[in-house]
Design an enzyme around this catalytic site. Structure first.
Site, PDB file in Angstrom:
ATOM      1  CB  THR A 112     -14.191   1.279   3.061  1.00 56.50           C
ATOM      2  OG1 THR A 112     -14.341   1.872   1.773  1.00 56.50           O
ATOM      3  CG2 THR A 112     -14.643  -0.156   3.038  1.00 56.50           C
TER       4      THR A 112
ATOM      5  CG  ASP B 207       2.361   4.101  -7.160  1.00 57.96           C
ATOM      6  OD1 ASP B 207       1.235   3.712  -7.547  1.00 57.96           O
ATOM      7  OD2 ASP B 207       2.845   5.193  -7.490  1.00 57.96           O
ATOM      8  CB  VAL B 208      -1.243  -0.625  -7.833  1.00 49.06           C
ATOM      9  CG1 VAL B 208      -1.358  -1.370  -6.525  1.00 49.06           C
ATOM     10  CG2 VAL B 208      -2.248   0.525  -7.924  1.00 49.06           C
TER      11      VAL B 208
ATOM     12  CG  ASP C 136      -2.183   0.802   1.062  1.00 51.26           C
ATOM     13  OD1 ASP C 136      -2.087   2.013   0.790  1.00 51.26           O
ATOM     14  OD2 ASP C 136      -3.273   0.229   1.185  1.00 51.26           O
TER      15      ASP C 136
ATOM     16  CE1 TYR D 289     -14.080   2.860  -7.993  1.00 48.69           C
ATOM     17  CE2 TYR D 289     -16.339   2.212  -8.485  1.00 48.69           C
ATOM     18  CZ  TYR D 289     -15.186   2.072  -7.729  1.00 48.69           C
ATOM     19  OH  TYR D 289     -15.142   1.130  -6.718  1.00 48.69           O
TER      20      TYR D 289
ATOM     21  CE  LYS E   6     -12.731  -0.503  -8.759  1.00 48.69           C
ATOM     22  NZ  LYS E   6     -11.779  -1.406  -8.065  1.00 48.69           N
TER      23      LYS E   6
HETATM   24  P1  NAD Z   1     -10.076   2.303   0.900  1.00 48.13           P
HETATM   25  O1  NAD Z   1      -9.874   3.689   0.437  1.00 48.13           O
HETATM   26  O2  NAD Z   1     -10.357   2.043   2.332  1.00 48.13           O
HETATM   27  O3  NAD Z   1      -8.836   1.391   0.485  1.00 48.13           O
HETATM   28  C1  NAD Z   1      -8.162   1.514  -0.741  1.00 48.13           C
HETATM   29  C2  NAD Z   1      -6.697   1.308  -0.469  1.00 48.13           C
HETATM   30  O4  NAD Z   1      -5.996   1.382  -1.722  1.00 48.13           O
HETATM   31  C3  NAD Z   1      -6.099   2.387   0.448  1.00 48.13           C
HETATM   32  O5  NAD Z   1      -5.388   1.801   1.521  1.00 48.13           O
HETATM   33  C4  NAD Z   1      -5.183   3.157  -0.478  1.00 48.13           C
HETATM   34  O6  NAD Z   1      -4.034   3.693   0.179  1.00 48.13           O
HETATM   35  C5  NAD Z   1      -4.811   2.097  -1.484  1.00 48.13           C
HETATM   36  N1  NAD Z   1      -4.305   2.679  -2.736  1.00 48.13           N
HETATM   37  C6  NAD Z   1      -4.837   3.686  -3.462  1.00 48.13           C
HETATM   38  N2  NAD Z   1      -4.044   3.977  -4.505  1.00 48.13           N
HETATM   39  C7  NAD Z   1      -2.991   3.135  -4.431  1.00 48.13           C
HETATM   40  C8  NAD Z   1      -1.833   2.941  -5.219  1.00 48.13           C
HETATM   41  N3  NAD Z   1      -1.572   3.715  -6.296  1.00 48.13           N
HETATM   42  N4  NAD Z   1      -0.963   1.968  -4.867  1.00 48.13           N
HETATM   43  C9  NAD Z   1      -1.197   1.203  -3.776  1.00 48.13           C
HETATM   44  N5  NAD Z   1      -2.266   1.339  -2.984  1.00 48.13           N
HETATM   45  C10 NAD Z   1      -3.154   2.304  -3.307  1.00 48.13           C
HETATM   46  O7  NAD Z   1     -11.257   1.739  -0.008  1.00 48.13           O
HETATM   47  P2  NAD Z   1     -11.969   0.313  -0.072  1.00 48.13           P
HETATM   48  O8  NAD Z   1     -13.416   0.557  -0.074  1.00 48.13           O
HETATM   49  O9  NAD Z   1     -11.397  -0.621   0.917  1.00 48.13           O
HETATM   50  O10 NAD Z   1     -11.576  -0.122  -1.551  1.00 48.13           O
HETATM   51  C11 NAD Z   1     -10.943  -1.352  -1.858  1.00 48.13           C
HETATM   52  C12 NAD Z   1     -11.365  -1.777  -3.256  1.00 48.13           C
HETATM   53  O11 NAD Z   1     -12.753  -2.078  -3.258  1.00 48.13           O
HETATM   54  C13 NAD Z   1     -11.163  -0.688  -4.311  1.00 48.13           C
HETATM   55  O12 NAD Z   1     -10.671  -1.275  -5.498  1.00 48.13           O
HETATM   56  C14 NAD Z   1     -12.570  -0.154  -4.524  1.00 48.13           C
HETATM   57  O13 NAD Z   1     -12.741   0.409  -5.801  1.00 48.13           O
HETATM   58  C15 NAD Z   1     -13.382  -1.421  -4.340  1.00 48.13           C
HETATM   59  N6  NAD Z   1     -14.783  -1.187  -4.040  1.00 48.13           N
HETATM   60  C16 NAD Z   1     -15.149  -0.593  -2.865  1.00 48.13           C
HETATM   61  C17 NAD Z   1     -16.513  -0.389  -2.639  1.00 48.13           C
HETATM   62  C18 NAD Z   1     -17.000   0.241  -1.369  1.00 48.13           C
HETATM   63  O14 NAD Z   1     -18.198   0.542  -1.287  1.00 48.13           O
HETATM   64  N7  NAD Z   1     -16.156   0.447  -0.355  1.00 48.13           N
HETATM   65  C19 NAD Z   1     -17.460  -0.761  -3.580  1.00 48.13           C
HETATM   66  C20 NAD Z   1     -17.040  -1.350  -4.743  1.00 48.13           C
HETATM   67  C21 NAD Z   1     -15.698  -1.571  -4.976  1.00 48.13           C
END
Ligand code: NAD
Length: 250
Positions: free
Chosen positions: A191, A64-65, A38, A156, A160
């Site tokens: 989240t 960094d992805v 992360d 987005y 996705k």
């Molecule tokens: P979050 O913001 O809590 O976690 C996302 C994490 O990704 C963070 O820790 C952030 O630091 C990390 N991140 C961002 N850019 C990065 C990079 N360039 N390199 C490495 N790490 C990076 O959000 P979340 O809700 O836990 O999201 C996790 C996944 O679930 C995401 O792909 C999000 O799109 C997906 N998602 C979430 C929801 C929701 O409602 N929470 C719904 C659908 C999909």
């Protein structure tokens, strides 16, 4: 601990927070060695400490992805710390609103870089180690917004939706070579990615969800656990919606 992931070594992108932290915690509880990758170093260290306090084995690596070199370093770190890599969870993601009129070219590029290219780079960097293990799994985290549209999130949706078909193609690419690739489509889960939402937005979201509530990060983690485990040994190219029934209503 029931050991459903005994013998597994998992690299989880975005594992410091939210859904990634929930998956890291559950994977470790079920016996996996976990590497959290992360950008958020102190939060990542906190998540590692929480896992360790519960008897799990986890490490943090800055990742960094969007950067191929960063991915290669994270995969090498996992393999050197734990001797192999069996499991990749492409979970890191970002969200910001914006339709055709409001999204900037820079915002679009950032969304694609993290949510789409980040998944490609992760699978590409991890594949050689996963192939060596002979019994590997990739879990890609897409979104319900990879399946349906809305008026205000073009980048987005695009990123996705790409993950959806990238996962299927990669499942076919590796079907006979010991890597299963599956995708989870979370609905609305509580989240930090949601940011600040107004009570009106919260009410509108809940009204759209047949079960009437947003989800919990562990709801996603349990689905991910199954797909990562050998219980899913005949499951590849599959789509798991975890969304309180939302997609069924679309
Ligand atoms: P979050 O913001 O809590 O976690 C996302 C994490 O990704 C963070 O820790 C952030 O630091 C990390 N991140 C961002 N850019 C990065 C990079 N360039 N390199 C490495 N790490 C990076 O959000 P979340 O809700 O836990 O999201 C996790 C996944 O679930 C995401 O792909 C999000 O799109 C997906 N998602 C979430 C929801 C929701 O409602 N929470 C719904 C659908 C999909």
């Amino acid at each position: 601990m029931s050991g459903r992931l005994n013998g597994k070594v998992a690299l989880i992108s975005g594992g410091a927070s939210g859904l990634g932290a929930a998956q890291a915690t559950l994977y470790a509880r079920e016996g996996a060695k976990v590497v959290i990758g992360d950008l958020q170093e102190s939060l990542g260290a906190e998540t590692v400490a929480t896992i360790a306090a519960k008897g799990g084995d986890a490490r943090f690596v800055r990742l960094d992805v969007t950067d191929p070199a960063s991915w290669h370093a994270a995969v090498a770190f996992a393999a050197s710390e734990f001797g192999k890599l069996t499991t990749l969870v492409n979970n890191a993601g970002i969200f910001h609103p914006g339709g055709v009129e409001n999204e900037t070219e820079q915002g679009w590029a950032q969304m694609i870089a993290v949510n789409q290219t980040g998944v490609f780079l992760g699978m590409k960097a991890a594949a050689p180690e996963l192939l060596k293990s002979g019994n590997a799994a990739i879990v890609n985290i897409s979104s319900l917004y990879g399946l349906i549209g809305s008026a205000d999130a073009i980048g987005y949706h695009a990123s996705k939706a790409a993950v959806r078909v990238m996962s299927k193609g990669t499942a076919l690419e590796f079907a006979k070579r010991g890597i299963r690739v599956n995708t989870i489509f979370p609905g609305q889960i509580c989240t930090p990615i949601l940011g600040d939402i107004t009570p009106e937005q919260d009410a509108a979201i809940k009204a759209a969800i047949p079960m009437g509530e947003v989800g919990d990060p562990m709801d996603i983690a349990y689905g991910s656990l199954y797909l990562a485990s050998d219980e899913a040994k005949y499951v590849s190219g599959a789509e798991l919606w975890i969304d309180g029934g939302w997609y069924a209503a679309c």
